[in-house]
Write a protein that holds these residues in place. Structure first.
Motif, PDB file in Angstrom:
ATOM      1  N   HIS A  12       0.587  -1.644  -0.006  1.00 16.09           N
ATOM      2  CA  HIS A  12       0.244   0.011  -0.206  1.00 16.09           C
ATOM      3  C   HIS A  12       1.204   1.225   0.375  1.00 16.09           C
ATOM      4  CE1 HIS A  12      -3.668  -1.950   0.638  1.00 16.09           C
ATOM      5  NE2 HIS A  12      -3.254  -3.090   1.324  1.00 16.09           N
ATOM      6  N   LEU A  13       0.572   1.972  -0.531  1.00 17.91           N
ATOM      7  CA  LEU A  13       1.389   4.189  -0.824  1.00 17.91           C
ATOM      8  C   LEU A  13       0.553   4.187  -0.345  1.00 17.91           C
ATOM      9  CD1 LEU A  13       2.331   3.385  -4.610  1.00 17.91           C
ATOM     10  CD2 LEU A  13       3.219   2.647  -3.364  1.00 17.91           C
ATOM     11  N   GLN A  14       1.564   5.685   0.301  1.00 19.01           N
ATOM     12  CA  GLN A  14       1.241   6.511   1.394  1.00 19.01           C
ATOM     13  C   GLN A  14       0.503   7.484   0.279  1.00 19.01           C
ATOM     14  OE1 GLN A  14       4.166   7.596   3.989  1.00 19.01           O
ATOM     15  NE2 GLN A  14       3.523   9.758   3.373  1.00 19.01           N
ATOM     16  N   ALA A  15      -0.473   8.738   1.430  1.00 24.09           N
ATOM     17  CA  ALA A  15      -1.077   9.424   0.284  1.00 24.09           C
ATOM     18  C   ALA A  15      -0.574  10.766   0.744  1.00 24.09           C
ATOM     19  CB  ALA A  15      -3.030   9.296  -0.021  1.00 24.09           C
ATOM     20  N   VAL A  16      -0.910  11.403  -0.905  1.00 20.31           N
ATOM     21  CA  VAL A  16       0.321  13.345   0.065  1.00 20.31           C
ATOM     22  C   VAL A  16      -0.924  13.184   0.999  1.00 20.31           C
ATOM     23  CG1 VAL A  16       0.435  15.017  -1.208  1.00 20.31           C
ATOM     24  CG2 VAL A  16       0.932  13.053  -2.078  1.00 20.31           C
ATOM     25  N   PRO A  17      -0.622  14.669   2.143  1.00 26.94           N
ATOM     26  CA  PRO A  17      -1.437  14.822   3.115  1.00 26.94           C
ATOM     27  C   PRO A  17      -2.013  15.786   1.849  1.00 26.94           C
ATOM     28  CG  PRO A  17       0.488  14.707   3.773  1.00 26.94           C
ATOM     29  CD  PRO A  17       0.507  14.175   2.345  1.00 26.94           C
ATOM     30  N   GLY A  18      -3.740  16.463   2.179  1.00 27.77           N
ATOM     31  CA  GLY A  18      -4.252  17.126   1.851  1.00 27.77           C
ATOM     32  C   GLY A  18      -5.082  17.220   0.310  1.00 27.77           C
ATOM     33  N   SER A  19      -5.537  17.635   0.391  1.00 25.63           N
ATOM     34  CA  SER A  19      -5.585  17.515  -1.492  1.00 25.63           C
ATOM     35  C   SER A  19      -5.459  18.015  -2.695  1.00 25.63           C
ATOM     36  CB  SER A  19      -7.786  18.347  -0.993  1.00 25.63           C
ATOM     37  OG  SER A  19      -7.407  19.844  -1.299  1.00 25.63           O
ATOM     38  N   GLY A  20      -4.411  17.961  -2.997  1.00 22.26           N
ATOM     39  CA  GLY A  20      -3.358  19.355  -3.819  1.00 22.26           C
ATOM     40  C   GLY A  20      -3.611  17.851  -4.364  1.00 22.26           C
ATOM     41  N   THR A  21      -3.629  16.592  -4.231  1.00 22.00           N
ATOM     42  CA  THR A  21      -3.287  16.004  -5.665  1.00 22.00           C
ATOM     43  C   THR A  21      -4.105  14.943  -5.948  1.00 22.00           C
ATOM     44  OG1 THR A  21      -2.078  13.971  -3.824  1.00 22.00           O
ATOM     45  CG2 THR A  21      -0.432  15.351  -4.940  1.00 22.00           C
ATOM     46  N   ARG A  22      -4.248  14.273  -6.858  1.00 18.90           N
ATOM     47  CA  ARG A  22      -5.303  13.333  -7.396  1.00 18.90           C
ATOM     48  C   ARG A  22      -4.495  12.492  -7.613  1.00 18.90           C
ATOM     49  NH1 ARG A  22      -6.678  13.357 -12.904  1.00 18.90           N
ATOM     50  NH2 ARG A  22      -5.743  15.576 -13.994  1.00 18.90           N
ATOM     51  N   PRO A  23      -4.533  11.151  -6.848  1.00 16.71           N
ATOM     52  CA  PRO A  23      -3.440   9.569  -7.490  1.00 16.71           C
ATOM     53  C   PRO A  23      -4.795   9.172  -8.209  1.00 16.71           C
ATOM     54  CG  PRO A  23      -4.441  10.297  -4.444  1.00 16.71           C
ATOM     55  CD  PRO A  23      -4.862  11.168  -5.474  1.00 16.71           C
ATOM     56  N   ILE A  24      -3.410   8.414  -9.347  1.00 14.23           N
ATOM     57  CA  ILE A  24      -4.883   7.743 -10.142  1.00 14.23           C
ATOM     58  C   ILE A  24      -5.243   6.704  -9.689  1.00 14.23           C
ATOM     59  CG2 ILE A  24      -2.825   6.262 -10.569  1.00 14.23           C
ATOM     60  CD1 ILE A  24      -3.798   6.158 -13.319  1.00 14.23           C
ATOM     61  N   MET A  25      -6.771   5.756  -9.655  1.00 19.09           N
ATOM     62  CA  MET A  25      -7.409   5.293  -8.980  1.00 19.09           C
ATOM     63  C   MET A  25      -6.986   3.028  -9.609  1.00 19.09           C
ATOM     64  SD  MET A  25     -10.634   6.028  -8.991  1.00 19.09           S
ATOM     65  CE  MET A  25     -11.951   5.192  -8.594  1.00 19.09           C
ATOM     66  N   ASP A  26      -6.910   2.540  -8.655  1.00 22.50           N
ATOM     67  CA  ASP A  26      -5.457   1.199  -8.743  1.00 22.50           C
ATOM     68  C   ASP A  26      -7.056   0.632 -10.065  1.00 22.50           C
ATOM     69  OD1 ASP A  26      -4.797   1.577  -6.735  1.00 22.50           O
ATOM     70  OD2 ASP A  26      -4.923  -0.169  -5.115  1.00 22.50           O
ATOM     71  N   ARG A  27      -7.669   0.515 -10.301  1.00 26.14           N
ATOM     72  CA  ARG A  27      -8.226   0.302 -11.353  1.00 26.14           C
ATOM     73  C   ARG A  27      -7.484   0.767 -12.849  1.00 26.14           C
ATOM     74  NH1 ARG A  27     -13.263   1.613 -14.437  1.00 26.14           N
ATOM     75  NH2 ARG A  27     -13.915   3.872 -13.400  1.00 26.14           N
ATOM     76  N   VAL A  28      -7.437   2.143 -13.156  1.00 27.16           N
ATOM     77  CA  VAL A  28      -7.209   3.101 -14.052  1.00 27.16           C
ATOM     78  C   VAL A  28      -5.954   2.512 -14.519  1.00 27.16           C
ATOM     79  CG1 VAL A  28      -7.004   4.884 -14.934  1.00 27.16           C
ATOM     80  CG2 VAL A  28      -9.024   4.296 -13.702  1.00 27.16           C
ATOM     81  N   LYS A  29      -5.173   2.157 -13.291  1.00 31.14           N
ATOM     82  CA  LYS A  29      -3.067   2.626 -13.307  1.00 31.14           C
ATOM     83  C   LYS A  29      -3.347   0.380 -13.682  1.00 31.14           C
ATOM     84  CE  LYS A  29      -1.093   1.877  -9.441  1.00 31.14           C
ATOM     85  NZ  LYS A  29      -0.763   2.159  -7.534  1.00 31.14           N
TER      86      LYS A  29
END
Length: 185
Positions: A12-29
């Motif tokens: 599992h990967l850590q998310a960037v704190p706050g709302s400044g990024t939008r990580p790619i969803m696992d199913r899209v990746k």
């Protein structure tokens, strides 16, 4: 958010704190890397607007030779470092804390995959593709740029050296595939 396959599968990967990024969803990746298939093995990857580093880390886990993460936010670069430590993939990674557009003024190095996932609705995907289009030396002979945007952001973009070859929509995520003009696939 996790690594889907390869040497770091399931971590599992850590998310960037706050709302400044939008990580790619696992199913899209997962869909993205199914499309790329074995072409990612030994590839040189440039992850622009890297955020959590999820795409570059997935590439490394699946056998990419190198991933360069370009991100200007300190919180994000710290998160990428933490995720690389967590996955034990630091040796093949290089983090550049810089503005993407300043980075792209450097002398180019060829990459097999350039992933572009900028903040939404700021036109940064267009600006990035134009900068890459002006310097085709950023691409290896079979190089590919993939843009991750919200579907409503897509608009025709006149380019001299790159052309749109495919697009795939996954809910609120659109992946657009651009290749240098000289390529035949």
């Amino acid at each position: 958010m996790r690594v889907i396959s390869g040497s770091a599968k399931g971590i599992h990967l850590q998310a960037v704190p706050g709302s400044g990024t939008r990580p790619i969803m696992d199913r899209v990746k997962e869909s993205l890397f199914n499309i790329l298939g074995s072409s990612i093995v030994d590839a040189r990857v440039l992850d622009l607007f890297a955020g959590t580093g999820s795409v570059g880390i997935e590439a490394l886990s699946r056998g990419a030779a190198l991933a360069v993460f370009v991100e200007k936010q300190s919180k994000a670069t710290r998160t990428i470092q933490a995720n690389l430590r967590r996955t034990h993939l630091q040796a093949q990674a290089h983090i550049v804390k810089a503005d993407v557009f300043k980075f792209l003024t450097r002398p180019p190095e060829p990459y097999d995959l350039i992933y572009i996932a900028p903040p939404q609705y700021q036109g940064l995907w267009r600006k990035t593709l134009r900068a890459l289009d002006e310097v085709p030396a950023w691409f290896a002979p079979d190089g590919l740029a993939i843009v991750q945007i919200f579907p409503k952001e897509l608009e025709p973009l006149p380019l001299d050296h790159l052309h749109l070859t495919d697009q795939r929509k996954y809910g609120s995520t659109l992946l657009c595939f651009y290749e240098p003009q000289h390529q035949d696939r």
